[in-house]
Motif scaffolding. Sequence first.
Motif, PDB file in Angstrom:
ATOM      1  N   MET A   9      24.029   5.028  66.345  1.00 35.75           N
ATOM      2  CA  MET A   9      24.989   3.936  66.379  1.00 35.75           C
ATOM      3  C   MET A   9      25.864   4.017  67.622  1.00 35.75           C
ATOM      4  O   MET A   9      26.109   3.019  68.300  1.00 35.75           O
ATOM      5  CB  MET A   9      25.862   3.945  65.118  1.00 35.75           C
ATOM      6  CG  MET A   9      25.132   3.563  63.841  1.00 35.75           C
ATOM      7  SD  MET A   9      26.203   3.591  62.371  1.00 35.75           S
ATOM      8  CE  MET A   9      27.228   2.155  62.664  1.00 35.75           C
ATOM      9  N   THR A  10      26.336   5.204  67.935  1.00 33.73           N
ATOM     10  CA  THR A  10      27.205   5.385  69.092  1.00 33.73           C
ATOM     11  C   THR A  10      26.476   5.059  70.386  1.00 33.73           C
ATOM     12  O   THR A  10      27.007   4.376  71.273  1.00 33.73           O
ATOM     13  CB  THR A  10      27.729   6.835  69.136  1.00 33.73           C
ATOM     14  OG1 THR A  10      28.464   7.102  67.940  1.00 33.73           O
ATOM     15  CG2 THR A  10      28.631   7.054  70.332  1.00 33.73           C
ATOM     16  N   ARG A  65      20.411  -5.071  68.975  1.00 33.22           N
ATOM     17  CA  ARG A  65      20.263  -3.653  68.614  1.00 33.22           C
ATOM     18  C   ARG A  65      21.595  -3.052  68.172  1.00 33.22           C
ATOM     19  O   ARG A  65      21.629  -2.187  67.290  1.00 33.22           O
ATOM     20  CB  ARG A  65      19.716  -2.860  69.805  1.00 33.22           C
ATOM     21  CG  ARG A  65      18.213  -3.016  70.026  1.00 33.22           C
ATOM     22  CD  ARG A  65      17.796  -2.372  71.343  1.00 33.22           C
ATOM     23  NE  ARG A  65      18.277  -1.001  71.487  1.00 33.22           N
ATOM     24  CZ  ARG A  65      17.685   0.078  70.996  1.00 33.22           C
ATOM     25  NH1 ARG A  65      16.556  -0.079  70.302  1.00 33.22           N
ATOM     26  NH2 ARG A  65      18.178   1.264  71.176  1.00 33.22           N
ATOM     27  N   ALA A  66      22.687  -3.504  68.776  1.00 36.22           N
ATOM     28  CA  ALA A  66      24.008  -2.953  68.439  1.00 36.22           C
ATOM     29  C   ALA A  66      24.716  -3.734  67.349  1.00 36.22           C
ATOM     30  O   ALA A  66      25.768  -3.294  66.860  1.00 36.22           O
ATOM     31  CB  ALA A  66      24.886  -2.925  69.694  1.00 36.22           C
ATOM     32  N   PHE A  67      24.148  -4.891  66.964  1.00 31.97           N
ATOM     33  CA  PHE A  67      24.847  -5.798  66.059  1.00 31.97           C
ATOM     34  C   PHE A  67      25.268  -5.137  64.736  1.00 31.97           C
ATOM     35  O   PHE A  67      26.423  -5.317  64.309  1.00 31.97           O
ATOM     36  CB  PHE A  67      23.983  -7.035  65.782  1.00 31.97           C
ATOM     37  CG  PHE A  67      24.668  -8.064  64.939  1.00 31.97           C
ATOM     38  CD1 PHE A  67      25.663  -8.874  65.488  1.00 31.97           C
ATOM     39  CD2 PHE A  67      24.346  -8.228  63.597  1.00 31.97           C
ATOM     40  CE1 PHE A  67      26.316  -9.826  64.709  1.00 31.97           C
ATOM     41  CE2 PHE A  67      24.987  -9.170  62.824  1.00 31.97           C
ATOM     42  CZ  PHE A  67      25.970  -9.972  63.375  1.00 31.97           C
ATOM     43  N   PRO A  68      24.403  -4.385  64.057  1.00 24.33           N
ATOM     44  CA  PRO A  68      24.853  -3.753  62.798  1.00 24.33           C
ATOM     45  C   PRO A  68      26.049  -2.835  63.004  1.00 24.33           C
ATOM     46  O   PRO A  68      26.962  -2.797  62.172  1.00 24.33           O
ATOM     47  CB  PRO A  68      23.613  -2.972  62.343  1.00 24.33           C
ATOM     48  CG  PRO A  68      22.464  -3.699  62.960  1.00 24.33           C
ATOM     49  CD  PRO A  68      22.958  -4.146  64.294  1.00 24.33           C
ATOM     50  N   ALA A  69      26.060  -2.094  64.125  1.00 25.43           N
ATOM     51  CA  ALA A  69      27.202  -1.221  64.403  1.00 25.43           C
ATOM     52  C   ALA A  69      28.446  -2.037  64.727  1.00 25.43           C
ATOM     53  O   ALA A  69      29.558  -1.708  64.287  1.00 25.43           O
ATOM     54  CB  ALA A  69      26.873  -0.282  65.566  1.00 25.43           C
ATOM     55  N   LEU A  70      28.273  -3.127  65.474  1.00 25.57           N
ATOM     56  CA  LEU A  70      29.409  -3.984  65.824  1.00 25.57           C
ATOM     57  C   LEU A  70      30.010  -4.669  64.602  1.00 25.57           C
ATOM     58  O   LEU A  70      31.189  -5.033  64.598  1.00 25.57           O
ATOM     59  CB  LEU A  70      28.970  -5.048  66.837  1.00 25.57           C
ATOM     60  CG  LEU A  70      28.620  -4.554  68.237  1.00 25.57           C
ATOM     61  CD1 LEU A  70      27.957  -5.661  69.045  1.00 25.57           C
ATOM     62  CD2 LEU A  70      29.863  -4.043  68.950  1.00 25.57           C
ATOM     63  N   MET A  71      29.205  -4.848  63.568  1.00 22.46           N
ATOM     64  CA  MET A  71      29.697  -5.523  62.367  1.00 22.46           C
ATOM     65  C   MET A  71      30.533  -4.618  61.480  1.00 22.46           C
ATOM     66  O   MET A  71      31.208  -5.090  60.569  1.00 22.46           O
ATOM     67  CB  MET A  71      28.505  -6.060  61.550  1.00 22.46           C
ATOM     68  CG  MET A  71      27.871  -7.314  62.124  1.00 22.46           C
ATOM     69  SD  MET A  71      29.053  -8.675  62.236  1.00 22.46           S
ATOM     70  CE  MET A  71      29.362  -8.967  60.485  1.00 22.46           C
ATOM     71  N   ILE A 113      23.147   2.253  57.618  1.00 18.83           N
ATOM     72  CA  ILE A 113      22.666   1.713  58.889  1.00 18.83           C
ATOM     73  C   ILE A 113      21.911   2.778  59.682  1.00 18.83           C
ATOM     74  O   ILE A 113      20.811   2.532  60.187  1.00 18.83           O
ATOM     75  CB  ILE A 113      23.839   1.151  59.719  1.00 18.83           C
ATOM     76  CG1 ILE A 113      24.485  -0.041  58.997  1.00 18.83           C
ATOM     77  CG2 ILE A 113      23.367   0.727  61.099  1.00 18.83           C
ATOM     78  CD1 ILE A 113      23.547  -1.194  58.746  1.00 18.83           C
ATOM     79  N   SER A 114      22.506   3.980  59.772  1.00 16.46           N
ATOM     80  CA  SER A 114      21.850   5.043  60.551  1.00 16.46           C
ATOM     81  C   SER A 114      20.607   5.570  59.853  1.00 16.46           C
ATOM     82  O   SER A 114      19.609   5.890  60.507  1.00 16.46           O
ATOM     83  CB  SER A 114      22.836   6.192  60.796  1.00 16.46           C
ATOM     84  OG  SER A 114      23.907   5.783  61.608  1.00 16.46           O
ATOM     85  N   GLY A 115      20.669   5.668  58.517  1.00 18.66           N
ATOM     86  CA  GLY A 115      19.562   6.276  57.786  1.00 18.66           C
ATOM     87  C   GLY A 115      18.426   5.327  57.466  1.00 18.66           C
ATOM     88  O   GLY A 115      17.254   5.676  57.640  1.00 18.66           O
ATOM     89  N   LEU A 116      18.757   4.114  57.010  1.00 20.52           N
ATOM     90  CA  LEU A 116      17.719   3.196  56.558  1.00 20.52           C
ATOM     91  C   LEU A 116      17.305   2.186  57.627  1.00 20.52           C
ATOM     92  O   LEU A 116      16.110   1.906  57.785  1.00 20.52           O
ATOM     93  CB  LEU A 116      18.196   2.454  55.304  1.00 20.52           C
ATOM     94  CG  LEU A 116      18.471   3.326  54.070  1.00 20.52           C
ATOM     95  CD1 LEU A 116      18.889   2.465  52.889  1.00 20.52           C
ATOM     96  CD2 LEU A 116      17.245   4.162  53.711  1.00 20.52           C
ATOM     97  N   LEU A 117      18.279   1.627  58.348  1.00 19.64           N
ATOM     98  CA  LEU A 117      17.943   0.603  59.335  1.00 19.64           C
ATOM     99  C   LEU A 117      17.472   1.214  60.653  1.00 19.64           C
ATOM    100  O   LEU A 117      16.400   0.881  61.159  1.00 19.64           O
ATOM    101  CB  LEU A 117      19.152  -0.308  59.575  1.00 19.64           C
ATOM    102  CG  LEU A 117      18.910  -1.490  60.518  1.00 19.64           C
ATOM    103  CD1 LEU A 117      17.827  -2.414  59.963  1.00 19.64           C
ATOM    104  CD2 LEU A 117      20.203  -2.283  60.742  1.00 19.64           C
ATOM    105  N   TYR A 118      18.270   2.131  61.210  1.00 17.50           N
ATOM    106  CA  TYR A 118      17.893   2.754  62.476  1.00 17.50           C
ATOM    107  C   TYR A 118      16.921   3.928  62.286  1.00 17.50           C
ATOM    108  O   TYR A 118      16.246   4.336  63.231  1.00 17.50           O
ATOM    109  CB  TYR A 118      19.144   3.258  63.213  1.00 17.50           C
ATOM    110  CG  TYR A 118      20.058   2.162  63.696  1.00 17.50           C
ATOM    111  CD1 TYR A 118      19.598   0.857  63.910  1.00 17.50           C
ATOM    112  CD2 TYR A 118      21.393   2.414  63.945  1.00 17.50           C
ATOM    113  CE1 TYR A 118      20.438  -0.141  64.355  1.00 17.50           C
ATOM    114  CE2 TYR A 118      22.259   1.426  64.406  1.00 17.50           C
ATOM    115  CZ  TYR A 118      21.766   0.150  64.603  1.00 17.50           C
ATOM    116  OH  TYR A 118      22.619  -0.833  65.056  1.00 17.50           O
ATOM    117  N   ARG A 119      16.893   4.506  61.098  1.00 18.53           N
ATOM    118  CA  ARG A 119      15.974   5.597  60.739  1.00 18.53           C
ATOM    119  C   ARG A 119      16.080   6.782  61.708  1.00 18.53           C
ATOM    120  O   ARG A 119      15.074   7.332  62.158  1.00 18.53           O
ATOM    121  CB  ARG A 119      14.525   5.093  60.701  1.00 18.53           C
ATOM    122  CG  ARG A 119      14.278   4.015  59.664  1.00 18.53           C
ATOM    123  CD  ARG A 119      12.835   3.571  59.646  1.00 18.53           C
ATOM    124  NE  ARG A 119      12.609   2.532  58.676  1.00 18.53           N
ATOM    125  CZ  ARG A 119      12.369   2.734  57.375  1.00 18.53           C
ATOM    126  NH1 ARG A 119      12.347   3.970  56.912  1.00 18.53           N
ATOM    127  NH2 ARG A 119      12.165   1.716  56.563  1.00 18.53           N
TER     128      ARG A 119
END
Length: 433
Positions: free
Chosen positions: A78-79, A220-226, A256-262
């Motif tokens: 995410m970072t 790519r950053a949208f989930p983190a930005l949300m 987000i980190s575990g399931l979406l970004y894996r």
Amino acid sequence: MNLADPFTLSVVSIVVLSLLGLPIGHAMIASSILYLYTAGLDMGTAAEQLLNGMFTSYILLAVPLFILAAELMNSGSMTERLLRFCDAIVGRFRGGLAQVNVLQSIIFAGMSGSAIADAAGTGKMMQKMMTSDGKYPASYAAALTAASSVIGPIIPPSIPVVIYALVSDASIGYLFLAGMIPGALMGAAQMALIAYTARKRNFPVEKPVPLRQLPRITLRAFPALMMPVVLLGGIYSGVMTPTEAAAVAAAYALLISGLLYRDLTLSSIYHSVLASARTTASIGMLIAGALVFNYVVTVENIPNALAAYLQSFDLSPIGFLILVNIVLLILGCLLEGTTILLIIVPVLIPTAQALGIDMVHFGIVVVVNIMLGLITPPYGLLLFIMTNISGAPLRAIVRDVLPFLFAMLTALMVITFVPGIVLFLPRLFGYGG
């Protein structure tokens, strides 16, 4: 100094035990018990104050949860995705990487609530990016990372604001709102200084990210930005309390980190939980010690006595705030921020209330001062952290951080003397202060 006086003896005991290397939280608990013993009071009161304070302060649950959210973000990608997004936005200008450093701190602020988490997490990445191929001096990169990290606890969510809400009974929701404009002001001051310095020192211009790639990078950053949108939207819509929002932050970072970004493994999750537990235990022990010592301070009637003493000088509200700024900036050079919030600030609150100073405005002034203490020589904690991360000499980092410190002190003066800037958003959402 009368060492036979129980309170004087307890204060001297805290100083001595701390100098001998005992953690300040343990020192406060031990010295408070010493006070109760020498004053002929029930020593079991120490345990009672500790347990009542910790178990009835539901808001304290937000602290470990925000810490866990930051750890999970740094363990995943995410970072890194956020840094790439920031680079695409401002990296194309002269001194662009330095501007990226500030922008990512502003965005990261909406997720971690901790300056140290910011410096130790994204700060490591920014240090490497800025110093690769000799683009920026290591000391300048370290100084900028330290300076930009202090924005984090001003913009919500904020661990110091949570602790201030605990000691002041001010609304944490309105405090979070009040920190937005001051945090943006601090970021703007830093970015303006970078723009001036970049031309003066001829900092490099990064290869611009093609505009056609911007949608993909943003996606790519949208989930983190949300994440800040979800948290703050949930708080101010009334769907969740700030403490519940902290739990949502940790769960969101995990999902987000575990399931979406894996990109989280069981091992990285374990290490994130372990690291956050260690940090929480450290902060928790400090809070526990402060709760017990605050009882001692209350028994001695120190807050009311100080309020009466300060009122004898016939200080105006502005005069008092100037005095508070000076005292907290000096203490910030010497003491850890949580200690100041838990021990010093409760003593100042009665005077501020007596002078008619708004507690939300006062809270933001206090938090900004304490954050600036993290980069104020000679003992600013973030300066030492960035010395270890960067390998640059402390003297060089101090030299490069001073312009940023002066720029933020200017912003602090604006925040202090123009309460309307701080209270604009809270009043917009119904605050009556």
